[in-house]
Write a protein that holds these residues in place. Structure first.
Motif, PDB file in Angstrom:
ATOM      1  N   ILE A 122       0.843  -1.197   0.000  1.00 14.32           N
ATOM      2  CA  ILE A 122       0.000   0.000   0.000  1.00 14.32           C
ATOM      3  C   ILE A 122       0.876   1.244   0.000  1.00 14.32           C
ATOM      4  O   ILE A 122       1.833   1.356   0.779  1.00 14.32           O
ATOM      5  N   LEU A 123       0.521   2.181  -0.861  1.00  7.78           N
ATOM      6  CA  LEU A 123       1.239   3.448  -0.970  1.00  7.78           C
ATOM      7  C   LEU A 123       0.834   4.383   0.169  1.00  7.78           C
ATOM      8  O   LEU A 123      -0.354   4.655   0.365  1.00  7.78           O
ATOM      9  N   LEU A 124       1.819   4.862   0.908  1.00  7.63           N
ATOM     10  CA  LEU A 124       1.595   5.878   1.941  1.00  7.63           C
ATOM     11  C   LEU A 124       2.556   7.031   1.717  1.00  7.63           C
ATOM     12  O   LEU A 124       3.661   6.849   1.195  1.00  7.63           O
ATOM     13  N   CYS A 125       2.122   8.218   2.138  1.00  2.00           N
ATOM     14  CA  CYS A 125       2.908   9.441   1.997  1.00  2.00           C
ATOM     15  C   CYS A 125       3.159  10.034   3.383  1.00  2.00           C
ATOM     16  O   CYS A 125       2.223  10.166   4.173  1.00  2.00           O
ATOM     17  N   LYS A 126       4.399  10.402   3.652  1.00  2.00           N
ATOM     18  CA  LYS A 126       4.735  11.051   4.923  1.00  2.00           C
ATOM     19  C   LYS A 126       4.580  12.557   4.722  1.00  2.00           C
ATOM     20  O   LYS A 126       5.264  13.152   3.877  1.00  2.00           O
ATOM     21  N   ARG A 127       3.675  13.167   5.467  1.00  2.00           N
ATOM     22  CA  ARG A 127       3.304  14.569   5.250  1.00  2.00           C
ATOM     23  C   ARG A 127       4.456  15.536   5.516  1.00  2.00           C
ATOM     24  O   ARG A 127       5.115  15.451   6.545  1.00  2.00           O
ATOM     25  N   ALA A 128       4.638  16.480   4.576  1.00  2.00           N
ATOM     26  CA  ALA A 128       5.640  17.537   4.727  1.00  2.00           C
ATOM     27  C   ALA A 128       4.978  18.858   5.105  1.00  2.00           C
ATOM     28  O   ALA A 128       5.651  19.884   5.191  1.00  2.00           O
ATOM     29  N   ILE A 129       3.659  18.827   5.317  1.00  2.00           N
ATOM     30  CA  ILE A 129       2.907  20.039   5.645  1.00  2.00           C
ATOM     31  C   ILE A 129       2.014  19.776   6.851  1.00  2.00           C
ATOM     32  O   ILE A 129       1.707  18.645   7.176  1.00  2.00           O
ATOM     33  N   ASP A 130       1.635  20.876   7.492  1.00  2.00           N
ATOM     34  CA  ASP A 130       0.662  20.781   8.568  1.00  2.00           C
ATOM     35  C   ASP A 130      -0.730  20.740   7.964  1.00  2.00           C
ATOM     36  O   ASP A 130      -0.930  21.231   6.851  1.00  2.00           O
ATOM     37  N   PRO A 131      -1.710  20.180   8.621  1.00  3.78           N
ATOM     38  CA  PRO A 131      -1.583  19.537   9.925  1.00  3.78           C
ATOM     39  C   PRO A 131      -0.947  18.150   9.826  1.00  3.78           C
ATOM     40  O   PRO A 131      -0.975  17.533   8.772  1.00  3.78           O
ATOM     41  N   ARG A 132      -0.383  17.727  10.932  1.00  2.00           N
ATOM     42  CA  ARG A 132       0.166  16.372  11.094  1.00  2.00           C
ATOM     43  C   ARG A 132       1.421  16.130  10.254  1.00  2.00           C
ATOM     44  O   ARG A 132       1.634  15.036   9.733  1.00  2.00           O
TER      45      ARG A 132
END
Length: 177
Positions: free
Chosen positions: A51-61
């Motif tokens: 499964i493709l997941l993305c690690k957020r570079a922006i807020d929130p989280r």
């Protein structure tokens, strides 16, 4: 060419005639500024049982993992929006299978449409809103580091839908809100 200055608008909360809710209404001209929920579109994207997941570079989280998803743009179909978000966040070209779920999140005024999808090819890369992107086997998903409750809902409901060609779209889990 001279232009007349616009009159200042002052919005007040009022119940328009034949309505049943208070709205933001211009006290000068009576214009009703209907404020409606935002529509979020996204996908649970698979490639070779991962499964493709993305690690957020922006807020929130910022720094937490999410599915490729974001706000639907004007003039865009939900499917086109989900494809655009996968490209923007993970440089991923995707093929959408079908609608997976519709989530209502009134506390933040969102309706989320999540699709079931496949990568069109193995190429992925972090877009400007992602620190990193990766493909995770089910047992390797960073459950404790998921950005939003609806990410976990969509992942679990995707798992429940695996192998099914036809199913009704899922919705908020009973204990979800």
């Amino acid at each position: 060419m001279s232009e007349k200055p616009l009159k200042a608008q002052r919005f007040i909360k009022a119940m328009p005639p034949d309505d049943n809710m208070e709205r933001s209404v211009c006290a000068t001209c009576g214009f009703i500024d209907y404020q409606n929920p935002k529509i979020v579109v996204g996908s649970v994207v698979m490639w070779e049982n991962k499964i493709l997941l993305c690690k957020r570079a922006i807020d929130p989280r910022r720094g937490y993992w999410t599915l490729p998803a974001g706000y639907l743009e004007l003039g865009e179909t939900a499917e086109d929006g989900a494809r655009r978000e996968a490209w923007e966040e993970a440089r991923a070209a995707i093929d959408i299978d079908r609608l997976l779920a519709v989530y209502s999140i009134p506390r933040i005024s969102q309706v989320q449409l999540m699709f079931r999808a496949r990568l069109a090819g193995p190429e992925i890369d972090a877009g400007p809103e992602s620190e990193a992107v990766d493909l995770f086997a089910w047992d390797d998903i960073p459950w404790a580091d998921l950005a939003f409750p609806s990410v976990g809902w969509a992942l679990r409901q995707y798992r429940e839908s695996e192998g099914k060609a036809d199913f009704p779209p899922f919705s908020n889990p009973v204990d979800g809100l």
